[in-house]
Design an enzyme around this catalytic site. Structure first.
Site, PDB file in Angstrom:
ATOM      1  CE  LYS A  70      67.061  43.568  24.586  1.00  0.00           C
ATOM      2  NZ  LYS A  70      67.116  42.772  25.822  1.00  0.00           N
ATOM      3  CE  LYS A  74      60.922  33.359  14.740  1.00  0.00           C
ATOM      4  NZ  LYS A  74      62.244  33.187  15.368  1.00  0.00           N
ATOM      5  CE  LYS A 128      52.924  39.827  22.533  1.00  0.00           C
ATOM      6  NZ  LYS A 128      53.301  39.405  23.746  1.00  0.00           N
TER       7      LYS A 128
HETATM    8  N1  TRP Z   1      68.819  36.937  27.217  1.00  0.00           N
HETATM    9  C1  TRP Z   1      67.788  35.976  26.920  1.00  0.00           C
HETATM   10  C2  TRP Z   1      66.760  36.609  25.995  1.00  0.00           C
HETATM   11  O1  TRP Z   1      66.704  37.804  25.868  1.00  0.00           O
HETATM   12  C3  TRP Z   1      67.116  35.489  28.157  1.00  0.00           C
HETATM   13  C4  TRP Z   1      68.065  34.837  29.101  1.00  0.00           C
HETATM   14  C5  TRP Z   1      68.451  35.323  30.302  1.00  0.00           C
HETATM   15  C6  TRP Z   1      68.723  33.582  28.917  1.00  0.00           C
HETATM   16  N2  TRP Z   1      69.273  34.442  30.910  1.00  0.00           N
HETATM   17  C7  TRP Z   1      69.468  33.365  30.096  1.00  0.00           C
HETATM   18  C8  TRP Z   1      68.718  32.621  27.907  1.00  0.00           C
HETATM   19  C9  TRP Z   1      70.244  32.216  30.272  1.00  0.00           C
HETATM   20  C10 TRP Z   1      69.486  31.480  28.072  1.00  0.00           C
HETATM   21  C11 TRP Z   1      70.231  31.287  29.242  1.00  0.00           C
HETATM   22  O2  TRP Z   1      65.978  35.892  25.404  1.00  0.00           O
END
Ligand code: TRP
Length: 331
Positions: A111, A194, A197
């Site tokens: 990121k 896949k 967007k």
């Molecule tokens: N980090 C996950 C993503 O970017 C989103 C997420 C936040 C998550 N908290 C979570 C996924 C707890 C599973 C469980 O998609």
């Protein structure tokens, strides 16, 4: 009953690939386990700099989750910021996870490399601690995640184990599980990628809220190949990615195998039209429930409140246990 938590960030509109690949299984699986689904708006803050946007997307995503059939009295659908315990346990987790562990997160490296020259918040770095809190708060047994999130569940397990070791048995240690297999939904313009967007144009990506005309247009223009002959319509992902991707979608929508879906077709044109029409028919009731909810914010708020109340019940007990285990002074 096994407790399962899945979360989704309110970062954009939902498309057919999200639905057939994952969200439809949320709906279908809601009676099998005790499922919690969080719309994690606080996570979206890691990259948010404008007022109003996250809230709007959170509301729209909430409406979509109910529109696809999640029942607020069965599944706990909640907004993360409605449950203040996330931020509270998030801090405890920041103090349970080390700087070194966070530095090793590959998602952070990805990121930040994509945000070169842009503001990089400390939240982007410490985000796995908030995610650990999301998971641990619900005494979660299972977290269905794709490969990109395995490392975050691993750090959550390590944090739970470390906390239990330091302060005594307090948290359930969650397992990462492979999500129920969803359909394979590829980009209609680039059937080897896949559906997403982020493609060059959006003509390969069918949005859940696209109108029937737009959907039919996207399917009619779907990339196939120039084979002809009676067996041109067959499921062969390597040799015929475009046709196979249409068959994957038609199969998913009509609950058959791609091979079954291929039966009786010899022309690509008819396959495209029939697949488009099947998608339109599947989305029609979802879109009308969505519109209904979006035009009735009071009802939508009420549904999200049911989830928030249930989520808080569980989350506040866990936070209390954690504070007590640490020995924070009771208020
Ligand atoms: N980090 C996950 C993503 O970017 C989103 C997420 C936040 C998550 N908290 C979570 C996924 C707890 C599973 C469980 O998609």
């Amino acid at each position: 009953m096994t407790r399962v938590l899945s979360c989704i960030q309110p970062t954009g509109d939902v498309h057919l690939g999200n639905y057939l690949g994952a969200l439809r299984n949320w709906e279908r699986g809601q009676h099998d386990k005790d499922v919690f689904h969080g719309i994690v708006d606080l996570h979206a803050l890691t990259v948010t700099e404008q007022p109003g946007v996250v809230g709007e997307r959170t509301l729209a995503l909430g409406a979509m989750l109910f529109a696809i059939g999640l029942d607020p009295n069965v599944a706990t659908v909640f907004v993360q910021s409605h449950v203040p315990e996330h931020a509270q346990l998030g801090w405890v987790m920041e103090c349970t996870i080390s700087y070194g562990e966070l530095s090793r997160m590959t998602q952070f490296k990805d990121k930040t490399s994509k945000r070169e020259g842009q503001f990089i918040s400390a939240g982007l770095f410490s985000y796995p601690a908030l995610q650990a809190a999301d998971i641990i708060l619900y005494d979660t047994d299972e977290v269905p995640v794709g490969d990109d999130q395995r490392q975050h569940v691993e750090i959550t397990r390590d944090a739970a184990i470390r906390f239990n070791h330091r302060f005594g048995e307090t948290f359930v240690v969650p397992d990462a599980v492979i999500p129920a297999a969803g359909a394979r939904v590829m980009d209609l313009q680039d059937p080897t990628s896949k559906m997403s967007k982020s493609g060059d144009t959006d003509s390969g990506c069918v949005m859940m809220l696209d109108d029937p005309k737009a959907i039919m247009k996207k399917f009619k223009r779907a990339v196939t190949d120039s084979d002809t002959g009676p067996d041109a319509v067959r499921y062969d992902v390597a040799a015929k990615p475009g046709v196979s991707s249409l068959l994957d979608i038609l199969a998913a929508v009509t609950d058959r195998t791609p091979q079954q879906a291929a039966e009786g077709y010899s022309q690509y044109g008819k396959l495209k039209v029939d697949t488009g029409e099947a998608v339109v028919a599947m989305l029609e009731p979802i879109q009308s429930r969505y519109d209904e909810l979006m035009s009735d914010p009071a009802e939508l708020t009420r549904l999200l409140q049911i989830g928030a109340d249930r989520a808080r019940e569980v989350a506040s007990a866990t936070l209390r246990r954690a504070y007590d285990a640490i020995g924070l002074l009771p208020s």
